[in-house]
Design a protein around this motif. Structure first.
Motif, PDB file in Angstrom:
ATOM      1  N   GLY A  35     -33.255  -0.231  -1.457  1.00 53.82           N
ATOM      2  CA  GLY A  35     -33.998  -1.472  -1.299  1.00 53.82           C
ATOM      3  C   GLY A  35     -35.084  -1.642  -2.348  1.00 53.82           C
ATOM      4  O   GLY A  35     -35.181  -2.672  -3.010  1.00 53.82           O
ATOM      5  N   CYS A  36     -35.900  -0.616  -2.508  1.00 52.72           N
ATOM      6  CA  CYS A  36     -36.986  -0.707  -3.481  1.00 52.72           C
ATOM      7  C   CYS A  36     -36.448  -0.745  -4.894  1.00 52.72           C
ATOM      8  O   CYS A  36     -36.998  -1.430  -5.759  1.00 52.72           O
ATOM      9  N   VAL A  37     -35.385  -0.011  -5.148  1.00 45.77           N
ATOM     10  CA  VAL A  37     -34.781  -0.044  -6.482  1.00 45.77           C
ATOM     11  C   VAL A  37     -34.352  -1.469  -6.807  1.00 45.77           C
ATOM     12  O   VAL A  37     -34.543  -1.953  -7.917  1.00 45.77           O
ATOM     13  N   ALA A  38     -33.825  -2.154  -5.791  1.00 36.72           N
ATOM     14  CA  ALA A  38     -33.393  -3.540  -5.991  1.00 36.72           C
ATOM     15  C   ALA A  38     -34.574  -4.409  -6.401  1.00 36.72           C
ATOM     16  O   ALA A  38     -34.417  -5.399  -7.103  1.00 36.72           O
ATOM     17  N   LEU A  39     -35.747  -4.025  -5.955  1.00 43.25           N
ATOM     18  CA  LEU A  39     -36.923  -4.819  -6.280  1.00 43.25           C
ATOM     19  C   LEU A  39     -37.665  -4.282  -7.504  1.00 43.25           C
ATOM     20  O   LEU A  39     -38.754  -4.729  -7.832  1.00 43.25           O
ATOM     21  N   GLY A  40     -37.098  -3.287  -8.141  1.00 44.93           N
ATOM     22  CA  GLY A  40     -37.661  -2.837  -9.412  1.00 44.93           C
ATOM     23  C   GLY A  40     -38.519  -1.585  -9.365  1.00 44.93           C
ATOM     24  O   GLY A  40     -39.390  -1.399 -10.206  1.00 44.93           O
ATOM     25  N   THR A  66     -39.182   9.400  -3.528  1.00 45.11           N
ATOM     26  CA  THR A  66     -38.824   9.605  -2.123  1.00 45.11           C
ATOM     27  C   THR A  66     -37.873   8.541  -1.600  1.00 45.11           C
ATOM     28  O   THR A  66     -37.498   7.625  -2.299  1.00 45.11           O
ATOM     29  N   GLY A  67     -37.548   8.700  -0.321  1.00 44.65           N
ATOM     30  CA  GLY A  67     -36.607   7.789   0.326  1.00 44.65           C
ATOM     31  C   GLY A  67     -37.315   6.625   0.998  1.00 44.65           C
ATOM     32  O   GLY A  67     -38.516   6.420   0.853  1.00 44.65           O
ATOM     33  N   CYS A  68     -36.536   5.896   1.761  1.00 45.92           N
ATOM     34  CA  CYS A  68     -36.968   4.626   2.336  1.00 45.92           C
ATOM     35  C   CYS A  68     -37.886   4.822   3.535  1.00 45.92           C
ATOM     36  O   CYS A  68     -37.689   5.681   4.371  1.00 45.92           O
ATOM     37  N   LEU A  69     -38.903   3.965   3.606  1.00 54.23           N
ATOM     38  CA  LEU A  69     -39.831   4.000   4.727  1.00 54.23           C
ATOM     39  C   LEU A  69     -39.565   2.882   5.713  1.00 54.23           C
ATOM     40  O   LEU A  69     -40.240   2.741   6.715  1.00 54.23           O
ATOM     41  N   GLY A  70     -38.633   2.038   5.388  1.00 53.64           N
ATOM     42  CA  GLY A  70     -38.259   1.002   6.330  1.00 53.64           C
ATOM     43  C   GLY A  70     -38.756  -0.386   6.017  1.00 53.64           C
ATOM     44  O   GLY A  70     -38.092  -1.366   6.323  1.00 53.64           O
ATOM     45  N   PHE A  71     -39.909  -0.485   5.399  1.00 54.49           N
ATOM     46  CA  PHE A  71     -40.477  -1.818   5.177  1.00 54.49           C
ATOM     47  C   PHE A  71     -40.063  -2.308   3.786  1.00 54.49           C
ATOM     48  O   PHE A  71     -40.898  -2.731   2.990  1.00 54.49           O
ATOM     49  N   CYS A  72     -38.756  -2.281   3.546  1.00 55.37           N
ATOM     50  CA  CYS A  72     -38.250  -2.490   2.188  1.00 55.37           C
ATOM     51  C   CYS A  72     -38.613  -3.864   1.644  1.00 55.37           C
ATOM     52  O   CYS A  72     -38.720  -4.060   0.449  1.00 55.37           O
ATOM     53  N   GLU A  73     -38.743  -4.817   2.548  1.00 56.45           N
ATOM     54  CA  GLU A  73     -39.007  -6.171   2.104  1.00 56.45           C
ATOM     55  C   GLU A  73     -40.297  -6.235   1.298  1.00 56.45           C
ATOM     56  O   GLU A  73     -40.471  -7.099   0.451  1.00 56.45           O
ATOM     57  N   GLN A  74     -41.221  -5.327   1.603  1.00 56.85           N
ATOM     58  CA  GLN A  74     -42.502  -5.324   0.922  1.00 56.85           C
ATOM     59  C   GLN A  74     -42.495  -4.401  -0.293  1.00 56.85           C
ATOM     60  O   GLN A  74     -43.526  -4.073  -0.849  1.00 56.85           O
TER      61      GLN A  74
ATOM     62  N   ALA B 142     -32.678  -6.228   4.445  1.00 59.93           N
ATOM     63  CA  ALA B 142     -34.020  -6.781   4.533  1.00 59.93           C
ATOM     64  C   ALA B 142     -34.291  -7.725   3.378  1.00 59.93           C
ATOM     65  O   ALA B 142     -35.213  -8.526   3.428  1.00 59.93           O
ATOM     66  N   LEU B 143     -33.498  -7.641   2.336  1.00 65.36           N
ATOM     67  CA  LEU B 143     -33.747  -8.447   1.150  1.00 65.36           C
ATOM     68  C   LEU B 143     -32.757  -9.603   0.999  1.00 65.36           C
ATOM     69  O   LEU B 143     -32.623 -10.174  -0.064  1.00 65.36           O
ATOM     70  N   GLY B 144     -32.013  -9.886   2.048  1.00 67.00           N
ATOM     71  CA  GLY B 144     -30.942 -10.871   1.950  1.00 67.00           C
ATOM     72  C   GLY B 144     -31.423 -12.234   1.503  1.00 67.00           C
ATOM     73  O   GLY B 144     -32.571 -12.582   1.734  1.00 67.00           O
ATOM     74  N   PRO B 145     -30.574 -13.066   0.889  1.00 66.33           N
ATOM     75  CA  PRO B 145     -29.223 -12.731   0.424  1.00 66.33           C
ATOM     76  C   PRO B 145     -29.223 -11.798  -0.788  1.00 66.33           C
ATOM     77  O   PRO B 145     -30.078 -11.906  -1.654  1.00 66.33           O
ATOM     78  N   TYR B 153     -28.733  -3.971  -7.844  1.00 61.88           N
ATOM     79  CA  TYR B 153     -28.996  -4.880  -6.732  1.00 61.88           C
ATOM     80  C   TYR B 153     -29.954  -6.007  -7.101  1.00 61.88           C
ATOM     81  O   TYR B 153     -30.926  -5.794  -7.811  1.00 61.88           O
ATOM     82  N   HIS B 154     -29.681  -7.183  -6.596  1.00 54.47           N
ATOM     83  CA  HIS B 154     -30.617  -8.291  -6.709  1.00 54.47           C
ATOM     84  C   HIS B 154     -30.842  -8.841  -5.312  1.00 54.47           C
ATOM     85  O   HIS B 154     -29.892  -9.277  -4.658  1.00 54.47           O
ATOM     86  N   GLY B 155     -32.090  -8.839  -4.860  1.00 55.49           N
ATOM     87  CA  GLY B 155     -32.374  -9.304  -3.510  1.00 55.49           C
ATOM     88  C   GLY B 155     -33.045 -10.661  -3.516  1.00 55.49           C
ATOM     89  O   GLY B 155     -33.497 -11.137  -4.556  1.00 55.49           O
TER      90      GLY B 155
END
Ligand code: SF4
Ligand code: SF4
Ligand code: FES
Ligand code: FES
Lengths: 639, 170
Positions: A35-40, A66-74, B142-145, B153-155
């Motif tokens: 998730g975080c990788v996706a966000l850079g 490290t690994g994911c903490l769950g709040f990936c959106e942030q 969590a990053l959808g779409p 990955y692109h979120g």
């Protein structure tokens, strides 16, 4: 690496690692999970490293991936220890400030802290954030402290202590007894008591037995297995080895789905490290127990997550379910007793062995002990992975942890359990979530996907979505599933296009029943759950589609039209530029409108408009466009 | 560098295969897995990853060297989504159509990409630059779409950002 030959050696190593930690310096942990990788986050990581180099701090500051903490959106997310400061939405440009301010001077960078959108309060530490405050996280908490590529990190935190305890202080029967007393139920979705499953395999005839980790979470909208496997692979592996010992298996498999390359990489690496330390392989920790583990990659097939299908895949055959007259626990891979459990089930084992069954039973409800990991996604404010004690109410999950519905919209339903689960409407928001309660309202726990839907989601369309999904994924081996899904899909697609008739509902119900009774595997038997719960709780929405040919949520493409409100249009031309078919007319000073016969209803204009001038209509007549030139509109900021 | 990034670099470097070398290529991988029949899927995955598709010659070689009937090799190569029996484009675009992404507008994203690339799902652009596929869940709901291009990955994708994202891949 030197082999560890006894529990004492393991303890010695742990003490050494810990004392090194104590004198240790500041550590910056950067999340490098998907998730975080996706966000850079990779760029952030590199920027931090470069900055430390520039300031000559490489020797004094640790950087940990490290690994994911769950709040990936942030994300990208990083934390700084020992001060336990957490930063969210970090950009590479922030590196300099983080190093000079926080690392050197010990001050926080205010703008990178989490700010509660509701109260505006900033949070320095994790437990000050509402998203985390209500969670209990025995499984996920360590993700932050462990570099998944380092076995030493895991050992320093007490890793493999449970294995040593099981091997030297407990008989296999003791282990099974402990798991049974803990009342650990299978986290893959079925909720079958793990201890009993283990016992069945242990008692099954034959001396060659297998244990298997199922990391093929195919449910769309669920990603907890990925986070655990990516962030803390050793915890899964340790559980598996203990299981192998208890069941009497000499070999284990880890099956990882195709879409999770990083999870496969991290577990493969973990296996290699454990082998080097002698925690895996021949004569583990000098106990005489031999056990080896192999990783199998999936190749992209939803039905392969079903236990017998998965075992077929391990044999190198195609991942199709087979009839289970005899349980796979007795007759699985190559016809030998095989015990398959989900990633989270295995990861719970070391915790139970170490802390005892009583500890585990204290968390959660009477019928379902322990914590559950949900992926709380969809239309909630705080999306992410949450770990909570079983029995928490849906309301607490969605409103306290999830922070409520996005954009102030209205809650409509929450979908749990993926395609085998169902929709749960508002009236059940106070339902405590555990295996049995969810079943009671027609849904199920499944692997823990929880998709929140608001007023903009059409429940007929959502039901259709799952049917079409399963239609594509069914292996087609048995008729009720193959043909049933085909007919259901046709009917639901018709309804969504406004071509449904009222008798359709009856046919839907009949097919659903047949599929439940006559399909071979769980895919077919549970396929109709989403449709049935949608029909049961949202009958009105179905009726609107059937009778008034109207989609109240304005989601079914065939039943909506786009319309520009002349009063709101600012003639900014944004929508006109986005429209792929040239359906939008208007000019610089001219109110825009849509030529309906050219519009393909792509929704681009709706997304592009900044003035909310574009609205969706369903089942209502479209007002005629304003005559040309009647309402000149001056651009904002104009003279 | 993280492993995810390493993988991306590899995807860019895919070279066309020289068919006369197929036997040798297959042999290297089959040997690595110890001629173990149960590793059939794993062998095919490795080949798929390196060449981005599985030509018939390759399936024949695998069947011969692993001593599994061609029918079984073929069955597997057609059953699983990861395998492709026709060449894929230089870049693999995958749109997540999972529930979480769907409720956040994945359908519009898919349609936009189809319009921009002028191809349907599971097709390759005539210039061989992109292949378009869908997946059920990319694992970061969590990053959808979400869309992935060559495993990157692109979120939080918006329809009007689609062109910009695709432009990065030449
Ligand atoms: S229920 Fe569906 S997926 Fe399962 S075996 Fe039958 S056809 Fe295949
Ligand atoms: S919905 Fe799409 S096609 Fe229709 S007017 Fe808007 S942008 Fe144009
Ligand atoms: S991926 Fe970084 S917090 Fe989830
Ligand atoms: S549903 Fe799209 S990433 Fe999970």
């Amino acid at each position: 690496m030197k082999r560890i030959d006894s529990p004492e050696d393991l303890e010695k190593l742990r003490r050494k690692l810990r004392s090194k930690k104590k004198t240790d310096k500041t550590t910056i942990s950067v999340c490098v999970s998907t998730g975080c990788v996706a966000l850079g986050s990779i760029k952030v990581l590199e920027a931090i490293k470069a900055e430390l180099e520039r300031q000559g701090l490489v020797e004094t500051v640790n950087v940990k991936e490290t690994g994911c903490l769950g709040f990936c959106e942030q994300g990208p997310r990083l934390s700084i220890h020992p001060k336990e400061i957490c930063y969210f939405k970090v950009k590479p440009e922030d590196a300099q400030e983080i190093v000079s301010k926080t690392v050197i001077k010990g001050e926080v960078v205010e703008r990178l802290l989490y700010k509660d959108p509701a109260t505006g309060k900033v949070a320095r530490r994790l437990d000050e954030i509402p998203f985390y405050r209500h969670q209990v996280r025995p499984l996920l908490a360590n993700n932050e402290r462990i570099d998944p590529k380092s076995i030493n990190d895991y050992i320093a935190l007490g890793g493999y202590e449970a294995l040593a305890k099981a091997l030297f202080k407990m008989t296999p029967e003791d282990v099974i007894e402990e798991i049974k007393r803990a009342n650990l139920r299978g986290r893959g979705g079925g909720g079958f008591p793990t201890g009993i499953k283990w016992e069945t395999t242990r008692k099954a005839p034959g001396h060659l037995k297998y244990v298997i980790v199922n990391c093929d979470e195919g449910d769309p909208g669920a990603f907890m297995d990925r986070s655990l496997m990516e962030g803390n692979p050793h915890s899964v592996l340790e559980g598996l080895i203990i299981g192998g010992y208890a069941i009497g298996a000499g070999e284990g498999f880890v099956y990882v789905r195709e879409e999770y390359p990083l999870a496969a990489e991290n577990i493969t690496n973990a296996i290699r490290q454990a082998e080097e330390y002698g925690l895996l392989g021949e004569n583990i920790l000098g106990s005489g127990f031999n056990f080896k583990v192999r990783v199998h990659r999936g190749a992209g097939a939803f039905v392969s997550g079903e236990s017998s299908a998965l075992m077929n895949a391990i044999e190198g055959c195609i991942g199709e379910p087979r009839p289970k007259y005899v349980h796979t626990a007795v007759k699985g891979v190559w016809g030998r007793p095989s015990c398959l459990n989900n990633v989270k089930t295995w990861a719970n084992i070391p915790l139970i062995i170490l802390n005892g069954a009583e500890w585990f039973r204290k968390i959660g409800t009477e019928g379902s002990s322990g914590t559950a990991i949900f992926s709380l996604v969809g239309k909630v404010n705080n999306t992410g992975l949450v770990e909570v004690p079983m029995g928490i109410t849906l309301r607490d999950l969605i409103y306290k942890i999830g922070g409520g519905i996005k954009d102030g919209k209205k809650f409509k339903a929450v979908q749990t359990g993926g395609p085998s689960g169902g929709f749960i409407p508002e009236q059940y928001l106070n339902l405590p979530v555990d295996f049995d309660e969810l079943n009671r309202v027609g849904s199920m726990m499944g692997s823990g996907g929880m998709v929140v839907m608001d007023e903009d989601t059409c429940m007929v369309d959502a039901a259709r979505f799952f049917i079409d999904f399963l239609l594509e994924e069914s292996c087609g081996k048995c008729i009720p599933c193959r043909e049933g899904l085909r007919v259901l899909s046709r009917i639901l697609n018709d309804i969504c296009e406004g071509k449904g008739v009222e008798e359709d509902v009856m046919i839907v119900e009949e097919i659903a029943e047949t599929m439940r009774d006559a399909s071979l595997c769980a895919l077919g038997t549970t396929a109709a759950n989403p449709v049935l719960t949608s029909l049961k709780y949202f009958r009105d929405e179905w009726d609107q589609h059937l009778k008034a040919k109207r989609c109240p949520a304005k989601a079914c493409k065939a039943l909506v039209n786009y319309y520009i409100e002349p009063e709101k249009c600012q003639a900014c031309q944004l929508c006109r530029r986005e429209c792929p078919t040239g359906a939008i007319l208007g000019g610089v000073e001219q109110v825009h409108w849509i030529e309906q016969d050219k519009c393909v209803k792509c929704g681009s204009c709706y997304e592009a408009c900044r003035f909310n001038a574009i609205v969706k209509l369903s089942g209502e007549p479209i007002p005629p466009p304003p005559p040309e030139g009647t309402k000149p509109v001056r651009r904002r900021g104009g003279r | 560098m993280s492993s995810l990034q390493l993988e991306r670099v590899k995807a860019h470097e895919r070279r066309p295969i020289r068919l006369q070398g197929v036997a040798a290529i297959v042999n290297r991988i089959v040997e690595e897995y110890g001629y173990d029949k149960s590793m059939l899927i794993q062998v095919l995955l490795r080949l798929q990853k390196s060449f981005s598709w599985l030509p018939m010659e390759m399936l024949l070689e695998v069947s011969k060297q692993l001593k599994v009937p061609l029918s079984q090799v073929y069955q597997i190569a057609t059953f699983y989504k990861a395998f492709s029996l026709t060449p894929r484009g230089r870049h693999l675009v995958r749109v997540c159509m999972g529930t979480a992404c769907k409720v956040r507008g994945a359908t519009n994203i898919l349609e936009k990409i189809q319009r921009v690339l002028k191809i349907e799902r599971d097709e390759t652009t005539p210039d061989g630059r992109f292949t378009l596929e869908t997946i059920n869940c990319a694992g970061c709901c969590a990053l959808g779409p979400v869309i992935t291009v060559d495993g990157e990955y692109h979120g939080n994708v918006k329809t009007h950002n689609v062109e910009k994202i695709l432009e990065q891949y030449r």
